[in-house]
Design a protein around this motif. Structure first.
Motif, mmCIF file in Angstrom:
data_model
loop_
_atom_site.group_PDB
_atom_site.id
_atom_site.type_symbol
_atom_site.label_atom_id
_atom_site.label_comp_id
_atom_site.label_asym_id
_atom_site.label_seq_id
_atom_site.Cartn_x
_atom_site.Cartn_y
_atom_site.Cartn_z
ATOM 1 N N GLY B 98 50.015 -2.833 6.072
ATOM 2 C CA GLY B 98 48.841 -1.954 5.999
ATOM 3 C C GLY B 98 48.582 -1.471 4.585
ATOM 4 O O GLY B 98 47.448 -1.498 4.115
ATOM 5 N N ALA B 99 49.655 -1.055 3.887
ATOM 6 C CA ALA B 99 49.470 -0.502 2.553
ATOM 7 C C ALA B 99 48.998 -1.580 1.583
ATOM 8 O O ALA B 99 48.109 -1.344 0.760
ATOM 9 N N THR B 100 49.572 -2.771 1.681
ATOM 10 C CA THR B 100 49.160 -3.848 0.773
ATOM 11 C C THR B 100 47.664 -4.100 0.907
ATOM 12 O O THR B 100 46.928 -4.131 -0.090
ATOM 13 N N LEU B 101 47.212 -4.231 2.150
ATOM 14 C CA LEU B 101 45.789 -4.477 2.361
ATOM 15 C C LEU B 101 44.950 -3.285 1.896
ATOM 16 O O LEU B 101 43.871 -3.451 1.340
ATOM 17 N N ALA B 102 45.473 -2.067 2.115
ATOM 18 C CA ALA B 102 44.722 -0.877 1.699
ATOM 19 C C ALA B 102 44.565 -0.839 0.188
ATOM 20 O O ALA B 102 43.500 -0.525 -0.331
ATOM 21 N N TYR B 103 45.639 -1.173 -0.548
ATOM 22 C CA TYR B 103 45.545 -1.158 -2.004
ATOM 23 C C TYR B 103 44.558 -2.208 -2.490
ATOM 24 O O TYR B 103 43.751 -1.950 -3.390
ATOM 25 N N THR B 156 47.093 -1.105 11.089
ATOM 26 C CA THR B 156 45.750 -0.587 10.808
ATOM 27 C C THR B 156 45.762 0.905 10.514
ATOM 28 O O THR B 156 44.959 1.391 9.736
ATOM 29 N N ARG B 157 46.713 1.641 11.132
ATOM 30 C CA ARG B 157 46.797 3.073 10.854
ATOM 31 C C ARG B 157 46.970 3.316 9.359
ATOM 32 O O ARG B 157 46.327 4.181 8.775
ATOM 33 N N PHE B 158 47.891 2.562 8.748
ATOM 34 C CA PHE B 158 48.153 2.728 7.319
ATOM 35 C C PHE B 158 46.936 2.306 6.516
ATOM 36 O O PHE B 158 46.513 2.978 5.587
ATOM 37 N N CYS B 159 46.385 1.169 6.895
ATOM 38 C CA CYS B 159 45.327 0.581 6.099
ATOM 39 C C CYS B 159 44.129 1.526 6.012
ATOM 40 O O CYS B 159 43.605 1.783 4.939
ATOM 41 N N ARG B 160 43.732 2.061 7.155
ATOM 42 C CA ARG B 160 42.520 2.865 7.179
ATOM 43 C C ARG B 160 42.668 4.164 6.385
ATOM 44 O O ARG B 160 41.820 4.499 5.564
ATOM 45 N N VAL B 161 43.770 4.875 6.645
ATOM 46 C CA VAL B 161 43.942 6.172 5.993
ATOM 47 C C VAL B 161 44.181 6.005 4.494
ATOM 48 O O VAL B 161 43.612 6.718 3.674
ATOM 49 N N LEU B 162 45.025 5.029 4.168
ATOM 50 C CA LEU B 162 45.406 4.868 2.766
ATOM 51 C C LEU B 162 44.235 4.373 1.924
ATOM 52 O O LEU B 162 44.084 4.752 0.762
ATOM 53 N N ARG B 163 43.382 3.521 2.519
ATOM 54 C CA ARG B 163 42.280 2.955 1.751
ATOM 55 C C ARG B 163 41.401 4.057 1.154
ATOM 56 O O ARG B 163 41.004 3.992 -0.009
ATOM 57 N N PRO B 199 52.805 10.286 -1.744
ATOM 58 C CA PRO B 199 52.994 11.359 -0.756
ATOM 59 C C PRO B 199 52.363 11.033 0.592
ATOM 60 O O PRO B 199 52.966 11.244 1.640
ATOM 61 N N LEU B 200 51.147 10.491 0.542
ATOM 62 C CA LEU B 200 50.458 10.139 1.784
ATOM 63 C C LEU B 200 51.224 9.043 2.510
ATOM 64 O O LEU B 200 51.385 9.073 3.733
ATOM 65 N N LEU B 201 51.723 8.092 1.736
ATOM 66 C CA LEU B 201 52.442 6.966 2.323
ATOM 67 C C LEU B 201 53.697 7.458 3.064
ATOM 68 O O LEU B 201 53.969 7.048 4.193
ATOM 69 N N ILE B 202 54.436 8.344 2.414
ATOM 70 C CA ILE B 202 55.660 8.876 3.023
ATOM 71 C C ILE B 202 55.326 9.614 4.322
ATOM 72 O O ILE B 202 55.984 9.437 5.353
ATOM 73 N N THR B 203 54.271 10.409 4.255
ATOM 74 C CA THR B 203 53.844 11.148 5.434
ATOM 75 C C THR B 203 53.494 10.208 6.574
ATOM 76 O O THR B 203 53.925 10.396 7.724
ATOM 77 N N LEU B 204 52.725 9.177 6.256
ATOM 78 C CA LEU B 204 52.304 8.239 7.289
ATOM 79 C C LEU B 204 53.506 7.524 7.904
ATOM 80 O O LEU B 204 53.563 7.313 9.117
#
Lengths: 620, 286
Positions: B98-103, B156-163, B199-204
């Motif tokens: 998720g994070a890779t795609l979000a970045y 998708t949870r990570f992707c959407r919020v992190l984006r 910080p957001l990533l750790i929280t998620l």
């Protein structure tokens, strides 16, 4: 009759476990139909006075003593119920940010209607008629259409007019305008100020006008109070204060502001900054002593009393007679490098931003249209224009942050328009940029030392010790102590952050520096420090600079040539002195007319600022 | 003392969350040492024993025994192993994808952004439980496939919020400045953007761990997770379901354990969000 009288008001804040004075010994009287200007830099406490009048002090702040008489009632000791009745009816406010003063999810009409409803303006039809009258009074045409619009559909100037209309709806006895024009363009600023003055004289309203611009205050105010660190520095008739300042701070403020007419003079740069809340408590003598050029030993012994200069003109300085002698140090313009060969050429630059609304409708907006100019070696060129004139887009095109649609950019004999890897590398080594907002331009997670040497980090092959020593050298060049390298941007002031931003751009020793509004949003004394720094760097490093600003006086001080931009086009260009002395385009004349004159005895006619409203977007 | 600790460690929520998770993690790691019995050791003579404080209990079985006479406490302790393994591996897996795609989406924008954005939209239109059940049927039973299913459903949870966070950071002038001094895209993402969104990533991740624990329990409840040889909390609930009137304890203990585990992860996530989120702390400071 005096509408507002302050008698020895002092406001304190509990801060770091102690009580700190925020406002001290504030006394003034404001008769009906007069304008009192509160002038000072950020931190001087001028907005705190506005908040004291509204009794909207932030948590932890409270009025310690004194009284604030409004129309025979003490605002400080008034029960909350009665005060609420007064606020918005007899005392009206115009905020600094017009957009945040209006609710974004309600139409203008609804918001005016609610306000009128609160003032008991009869039934809905009457209120609507009244609303239309009000919009008429602030010179907003098509009032009926406007009532159905939302705040974001209007420009900042229009929103401010709506807020002024609402403020005057109740025929208030007192208006508090807190920097009402700071967020607006110069030409709009002039018209808003004019509007306030017009309504104020018609309704005989007393106005407290809060501003950081001494020149503007001198033009429109009857009386001025200059504040320093929460204490009045000088109070008196506006023109007296401007032509015969008795407090060194007033004089220094005046001298640190560049002029738009007359001979170009050097700037007086006050050292350091105004003491913050935590520092004020520890100061024994005059609060200004640490920065005062006229300081003597007696200044640091006791707080200076109010001394009469003339009837009605007081200053808190024990040697007012010495103030006149303060003069800026000479900058020796003759030593500045002379312009040489062309270094950067822009030919027919065009940038069109396309945006799509749904699947079929697309609009295109030409931010930059056919802009051509050259920048020579060692030359400082200014670009002036209002917001939306495309000046920032030109900057981003030139340093490669945006790609142009048409036109060519030649830097140091190489065409970099293609934007390929080699071109970008070439562009980077020759052009660097300093950004407008230092808060956003510095990574809050990096230390200053690592920020300024980012270019070395990108190039690779340098050790951290090398980078640190380079960072220290750069910092000393821009006037920061070497130990600043270990700090984070949040630990620096706005002016210091902007210096760090300049140091980062200088790290690769570029021949062209692009500065995008780098002094807007800074206090005049900090602005003067930065402008003088740029002059000093220019002598030492002999780079060229493209200086983008909306402030004509700053451009006049710094630049050899100037381009005037309007709606993406260059409407006038030429040597600075020539353009400012005899502008040939109507828009340039309008821009110049909108700046309050340096001499307060000259009658300001911002009406010269009338330019037909432009059509901004074209549908393709 | 107070000032030595970083602010996020001073939050009560973080401390509560971390302590609960630490207890569960210790149980998982030292299960053989902590468990009083072999979790699969059956003793058909002592089935349905109540916990020690109830009448007719055996002090050898602190939390009683189940229908096959197995020690409930030991099974809970061993069950922590499965739960923690799924929580850690699945949420990290979902985060990486998720994070890779979000970045990529947030930094490059344009076509890449809309492509990834649409993919997320389509993905999220499937009901997550149905999707994971279908996946399990397709992939087959087993712990590895449980983890895989959670990763595939939850990235998708990570992707959407992190984006959206990346979009904000990428529009800062310091990113433009980094480009101007010659940082490569890779370097900008790793040095400038990731630290800002950490910080957001750790929280998620900590919130996702709680979700992973639940999903694993659900899947092992329906028998799609680990084999019956390995104790898991969901399985214990499934076993106890049939004897709910004879022995409610057997149902209650694994249910409470799951509750506390998820509670711990959520407390930690919420506490971290409150203390690490730059926007929130900025508002509180004002």
């Amino acid at each position: 009759m005096d509408m507002l009288i302050a008698r020895d008001v002092s406001v304190t804040a509990s801060f770091d476990g102690g009580i700190v004075p925020v406002i001290q010994e504030l006394s003034f009287s404001l008769p009906a139909g007069r304008i009192l200007g509160l002038v000072g830099e950020s931190g001087a406490g001028k907005s705190m006075i506005g908040r004291t009048i509204a009794q909207l002090l932030p948590p932890g702040f409270s009025v310690a003593s004194g009284e604030l008489m409004f129309d025979g009632q003490d605002l400080i000791r008034l029960p909350a119920e009665t005060r609420r009745e007064l606020l918005g009816r007899d005392i009206a406010f115009v905020p600094q940010e017009p957009l945040s003063g209006l609710n974004p999810v309600l139409t203008i009409g609804r918001q005016i209607d609610e306000h009128l409803g609160r003032l008991n303006f009869g039934h809905a039809r009457l209120r609507r008629e009244r609303a239309l009258d009000m919009l008429n009074a602030v010179h907003l045409s098509h009032g009926a259409d406007l009532l159905d619009k939302y705040p974001h559909q209007l420009s900042g100037g229009m929103c401010q007019r709506v807020l002024i209309a609402m403020a005057f709806a109740s025929k208030p006895k007192l208006l508090v305008a807190d920097e009402p024009t700071t967020a607006l363009d110069v030409t709009i600023q002039a018209r808003i100020v004019e509007l306030i003055a017009e309504l104020q004289s018609r309704e005989k309203t007393a106005v407290v006008f809060i501003t950081h611009d001494l020149r503007l205050a001198a033009q429109i105010c009857d009386n001025i109070m200059v504040l320093y660190a929460g204490r009045p520095a000088e109070v008196g008739p506006a023109r007296d204060i401007f032509s015969n300042p008795a407090h060194p701070y007033t004089r220094c403020l005046q001298l640190s502001n560049p002029t738009v007419s007359g001979p170009r003079r050097d700037l007086y740069a006050l050292p350091e900054r105004m003491p913050g809340l935590s520092a004020i408590k520890g100061i024994v003598g005059c609060l200004f002593a640490a920065r005062c050029p006229n300081v003597i030993e007696a200044c640091t012994k006791a707080l200076p009393p109010f001394i009469d200069i003339e009837p009605g003109h007081v200053a808190t300085c024990i040697r007012p007679e010495a103030t006149k002698a303060i003069a800026p140090p000479g900058l020796q313009r003759a030593e500045l490098p002379q312009a040489g060969q062309p270094l950067l050429e822009a030919k027919g630059l065009t940038k069109i931003f396309k945006s799509s609304h749904g699947f079929f409708r697309r609009t295109a907006f030409a931010a930059v249209k056919d802009v051509s100019f050259t920048l020579n070696e060692g030359e400082f060129v200014g670009i002036v224009g209002e917001s939306g004139s495309g000046k920032s887009t030109v900057a981003r095109l030139l340093c490669g942050l945006e790609k142009s649609g048409e036109g060519a950019i030649v830097i140091a004999d190489r065409d970099v328009t293609d934007g390929g890897a080699v071109s970008r590398q070439h562009q980077r080594t020759h052009v660097q940029m300093v950004f407008q907002d230092p808060q956003s331009a510095l990574n809050p997670r990096r230390r200053v030392g690592s920020i300024v040497t980012q270019a070395m980090e990108a190039a690779g092959g340098s050790t951290s010790a090398e980078r640190l020593s380079r960072a220290e050298a750069l910092l000393s060049e821009i006037g920061l102590p070497p130990e600043a390298a270990l700090r984070f941007p949040a630990q620096l002031s706005g002016g210091q952050r902007q210096r760090v931003s300049i140091a980062r751009a200088l790290c690769v020793a570029p021949n062209i520096l692009i500065a995008d509004e780098i002094v807007s949003g800074l206090d005049v004394s900090v602005q003067a420090q930065l402008l003088n720094l740029l002059m000093a760097l220019r002598r030492r490093r002999s780079f060229s600079m493209l200086f983008i600003s909306h402030d004509l006086s700053v451009v006049r001080y710094l630049c050899d040539r100037v381009l005037v931009m309007r709606l993406g086009e260059v409407v006038e260009s030429g040597p600075t002195e020539q353009v400012f002395a005899s502008p040939s385009h109507a828009y340039t004349r309008a821009l110049l007319a909108a700046v309050p004159p340096d001499d307060p005895t000259v009658i300001w006619n911002p009406r010269g600022a009338e330019v037909a409203a432009p059509v901004l977007t074209a549908t393709l | 003392m107070r000032n030595i600790l970083p602010p996020w460690l001073r939050s009560a929520r973080v401390i509560i969350g971390l302590s609960i998770i630490a207890v569960i993690a210790l149980c998982a790691v030292f299960a053989p040492l902590l468990a009083p019995h072999d979790p699969n050791e059956q003793n058909l003579l002592t089935t349905f024993l109540p916990p020690v404080w109830a009448q007719g209990a055996d002090s050898a079985y602190l939390l009683g025994t189940d229908s096959l006479g197995r020690d409930v406490l030991s099974r809970l302790i061993y069950g922590a192993r499965v739960a923690m393994m799924v929580a850690v591996i699945a949420s990290f897996g979902a985060m990486v994808i998720g994070a890779t795609l979000a970045y990529l989406a947030g930094y490059f924008g344009g076509r890449i952004d809309s492509l990834i954005g649409r993919a997320v939209d389509v993905w999220m239109s499937f009901p997550p439980v149905i999707m994971s059940l279908i996946l399990m049927v397709g992939l087959g039973v087993g712990l590895r496939n449980v983890i895989l299913a959670i990763v595939i459903v939850d990235w998708t949870r990570f992707c959407r919020v992190l984006r959206s966070e990346v979009l904000v950071v990428a529009s800062k002038d310091y990113i433009a400045a980094a480009r101007l001094v010659g940082f490569s895209h890779w370097r900008i993402i790793t040095r400038e953007i990731i630290p800002a969104s950490l910080p957001l990533l750790i929280t998620l991740v900590s919130l996702e761990m709680g979700i992973a624990v639940i999903v694993e329990a659900v899947l092992s409840f329906v028998g799609l997770s680990v084999s019956s040889q390995t104790p898991a909390w969901g399985q214990m609930i499934a076993d106890a379901r049939q004897y709910i009137y004879d022995s409610p304890w057997n149902l209650l203990f694994p249910a409470l354990t799951i509750f506390f585990a998820v509670f711990g992860f959520n407390m930690l996530g919420d506490g971290l969000r409150r203390t690490l989120d730059v926007r929130l702390t900025a508002v509180q400071r004002v």
